[in-house]
Design an enzyme around this catalytic site. Sequence first.
Site, PDB file in Angstrom:
ATOM      1  N   GLY A 729      -4.206 109.210 -38.042  1.00  0.00           N
ATOM      2  CA  GLY A 729      -2.976 109.236 -38.804  1.00  0.00           C
ATOM      3  C   GLY A 729      -2.828 110.511 -39.598  1.00  0.00           C
ATOM      4  O   GLY A 729      -3.571 111.482 -39.404  1.00  0.00           O
ATOM      5  N   GLY A 732      -5.974 110.434 -42.193  1.00  0.00           N
ATOM      6  CA  GLY A 732      -7.313 110.023 -41.805  1.00  0.00           C
ATOM      7  C   GLY A 732      -7.371 109.446 -40.412  1.00  0.00           C
ATOM      8  O   GLY A 732      -6.388 109.471 -39.669  1.00  0.00           O
ATOM      9  N   VAL A 734      -8.996 106.124 -37.854  1.00  0.00           N
ATOM     10  CA  VAL A 734      -9.348 104.711 -37.862  1.00  0.00           C
ATOM     11  C   VAL A 734     -10.370 104.467 -36.758  1.00  0.00           C
ATOM     12  O   VAL A 734     -10.186 104.874 -35.614  1.00  0.00           O
ATOM     13  CB  VAL A 734      -8.109 103.823 -37.651  1.00  0.00           C
ATOM     14  CG1 VAL A 734      -8.504 102.335 -37.721  1.00  0.00           C
ATOM     15  CG2 VAL A 734      -7.044 104.127 -38.695  1.00  0.00           C
ATOM     16  N   LYS A 749     -10.635 102.620 -41.873  1.00  0.00           N
ATOM     17  CA  LYS A 749      -9.764 103.783 -42.064  1.00  0.00           C
ATOM     18  C   LYS A 749     -10.473 104.769 -42.983  1.00  0.00           C
ATOM     19  O   LYS A 749     -10.686 104.491 -44.154  1.00  0.00           O
ATOM     20  CB  LYS A 749      -8.425 103.351 -42.656  1.00  0.00           C
ATOM     21  CG  LYS A 749      -7.460 104.518 -42.877  1.00  0.00           C
ATOM     22  CD  LYS A 749      -6.128 104.029 -43.438  1.00  0.00           C
ATOM     23  CE  LYS A 749      -5.154 105.188 -43.658  1.00  0.00           C
ATOM     24  NZ  LYS A 749      -3.867 104.721 -44.209  1.00  0.00           N
ATOM     25  N   ASP A 855       7.259 103.735 -45.197  1.00  0.00           N
ATOM     26  CA  ASP A 855       6.883 104.307 -43.895  1.00  0.00           C
ATOM     27  C   ASP A 855       6.846 103.221 -42.826  1.00  0.00           C
ATOM     28  O   ASP A 855       5.869 103.086 -42.086  1.00  0.00           O
ATOM     29  CB  ASP A 855       5.526 104.998 -43.997  1.00  0.00           C
ATOM     30  CG  ASP A 855       5.293 105.965 -42.833  1.00  0.00           C
ATOM     31  OD1 ASP A 855       4.119 106.314 -42.578  1.00  0.00           O
ATOM     32  OD2 ASP A 855       6.269 106.358 -42.163  1.00  0.00           O
TER      33      ASP A 855
END
Length: 1024
Positions: A729, A732, A734, A749, A855
Amino acid sequence: MMETSCNIFVVAWCFLLFLIHAILLMSPMVESITSTTKESPNATDALALLAFKQRNDPFNSLSTWNHTLPFCRWQGIMCSRRHPLRVVVMNLTGLQLAGPLSPFIANLTFLRVFDLSNNKLIGQIPPEIGRLFRLRYLYLGDNSLEGEIPANLTRCWRLKVINFHTNALIGRIPVELGSLSRLERLVLGINNLTGSIPNSLGNLSSLTVLFLSRNGLEGNIPEELGQIKSLSIFNIQENKLSGTIPLALYNLSSMVIFSVTQNQLHGSLPLDLGITLPNIIEFYVAYNQFTGPIPTSLNNASRLERLELSSNRFTGPIPMNLGRLEGLRYLNLENNSLGSGEVEDMGSLSSLTNCSLLQTLSVSGNRLRGALPTSIANLSTNLQELYLGMNQIFGSIPSGIGNLFNLIFLGMSYNFMTGTIPEGIGKMSKLQALALGTNNFSKEFPSFIGNNTRLFAMDLGGNNFEGSIPSTLENCRLLSQLYLSHNNLNGYLPKQMFNITTLQILDLEANSLVGSLPMEVSNLKGLRILIISKNKLSGEIPRSLDNCFSLENLYIEGNFFRGTFPSLSSLKGMLRMDISRNNFSGEIPEYIEHIRYLEYLNLSYNDFEGEAPQEGIFKNASAVSVIGNKKLCGGSPALLLLACPSQDSKKQRRRFSRRRMIAIIVSSVICSVLLLSLLFYYYIRKSKKKHPEPHLEMNPLEEQLLQISYGDLSRATDGFSQANLIGVGSYGSVYKGSLDCIGKIVAVKVLNLERRGASKSFIAECRALRNIRHRNLLKIHTVCSSIDCKGDDFKALVFDYMANGNLEQWLHPSRDEQYQSKNLTLIQRLNIVVDVASALNYLHNSCEKSIVHCDLKPSNILLDDDMSAHVGDFGLARFLSEATSSCSQSHTNSPSIKGTIGYLAPEYGMGGEASTFGDIYSYGILLLEMFIGKKPTDEIFNGSLSIHQFAKMALPERVMEIVDQRLLSAEAEALNESQTPINAESKLEMYLISTFKELESMRGITKVYIGKRCQTYDVLAQGS
């Protein structure tokens, strides 16, 4: 007249000399004897040698045989001292000489030693060899000679050694050989000789070695052989001889090696065997039909080093006095009927502790009963092989067995042994094969096995081992065969096990293993047999299995594997495949019918569909099973499948299926609309309340959740390996991991703290998730704020793992995911719509402080096993002021709002502050994307054309043209025939028109101020 005659004679003589000279010049070797002929007028031996070289030296190994040296100095040649220039020794072993043996060798009449062993000679042994009457040693072994043994070898009456072993000689042994009174060694082993052993061989009074092994000799052993008092080595193993061994042979006191293994001999051994053969060193009678007890007199054969009595019918106890044979190195008594069935049977092993030179001991395959004596730890430290399997041994393995530190092979399978595996076995650094299968060993699988780094074969199957397979097995880098079947092992398949690239056989059948088959299976390129059947494995078969090029046998039946079976077209050597009793779907892969050597295929009890193949193995119905696949049709008549429908019937069925599908869709849509209406009605009622409902005070997130360290997360994700990476993402990555402390699969995450804003994202997500709990929000298990292995700051969040990924992967599958046929039905899409709306309602109206997600997009909507939606990624979430009304919110926690282009509300781009209506805008874009099947950033949306304008332009006549066609095609294929009225499709179209109009009325207000968004909220509540 006389003068004329003389002239004619002179001319004739000159012509003859010229002719001889011309003939000699035609030979390429004529110059090589120039010097020789100058030295002696007699060049017979030289010419014979040159003729041999010309015929039998194609690789020019005899390069020294030329005119630069006298022939007596040529390689492998020795001449007589008494008779100069006459060859007496010809030793040319191992020089790659080839072709039929030259008969000119017979001209070397002074030859005594003739050794052409270990070459590539072919054809028959020339009979001319019988003219070498001075010959004493004849070695022609290790070639490819064929035909019969020349009977005229008897002319070579001085022969002491005949060695023809390892050829392809046929026929009988010549009776005439019995006249070679000086013969000391007769070696005819490893040929194709037939018939019986000639009685005349008993006349060879000087014979010391008789080697006739590995032929096709039949009949009895001649009693006349007992007359050869000088016989010391007698080897007739691997023939078809029958009857009993003549007693006279047992009386040959000069016997050193006696071998009659692998025949059909019977009878019993003389009780005084050790007395009559006092000089015996090696005694072999294995693989026959001998009966009776093992003679106790063997202890008198004090020179005995090797005793081989295996695979017979010997009975009674193992003699206790065998321990007196201090020179014994090899003792094999396996596969007999030894033992009395009493508990003292194992006591005989204690007597062998005196045999300090013992290297091999095998008593497996008998009827020995009792517990292993502790004295087994006192056996010779030279012991390399110990076989005790297939007996009636009970009790545990003595802990002192680690004293046998030179053991290479240890076998105790097929007994009744219990307890645990002693740690001493882990100290056997030279151990290469460990067989403890089919016993009753229990407790956890011994992790110290990883210390046996030289293991190439291990069998621990058929026991009661528990727990998981230890990762320490990775240390056994030479392991070729691993059998762990029929235990109680559980947990996941350790990925480290698939780093043992030498594995050829992996058998994990009948355990309780869970999880999926790791993609790292592709490391096992030499794997021939894979058996993971009858476990609880799930998921899809990785396509990387196609890299196991050597795979011949694949058994994965009786698991929970699902999805389409991958193309394994590289596995061209597959012989047997059983994938039955799983949940595989789709069509039978086409490549299977092209596997040339496939001889067994079981596809039964899956969910395969379509027409069954008819080529390759499918031609042989007896080798194929497809029962339990109700959607299959066609194929070979012997498969007993229904005929596939014709093209016309397919069209008719599709038409009826579409009608029924429309009816189900209409009814499902109506129910979903009612549910949405009730949901948003509840939302409006809640938004009108002046005071929020009382809310329990929650502790900080770090105090509520499980405390966990960086090390715990590193171990759970295999060091945050790329193999466990499931997504990247903005702030970061996952990873998928397995946390032992909570006993389940999780998603970790990990924040990239070098990325600007990552720390704020972590804080925002922690604040947002601290006090919220809802079935449609991604559940957080814990957080970690620590230091990593490099001393840098480390922050991570641990969530529930969502098995079906995110909505983005289902709406827009990548090329790597398209083969999985991911598609969402209309019902599934509507359920996701309801789940997301429920989550938004909770965030906006049921929290102590309203939360704006900021988001909302398909990649942040996760789907669990049941395809229920969960909203995740609160890294941009904002809290709204309690005093702000739902229609005029103006307060925000941050002056800047970030999000994703295409889903971000337009007012955010013009400096507007966060509000619940920003989420509603993103929600509307999400709805359009789910029904249209296109991203708001699709390349067709450029300039002034947006996704909501695209929907508006299609209203009302062309609405069916913009709907995601996969939505309808998926339903049409899944449903059966229907009697639904034909106008159902028009009703569906009217519903979609109405829905898109309502969505468009909401989405179209992209340039209107926030104050007018309340009307949009009402529209969504009433129609969507």
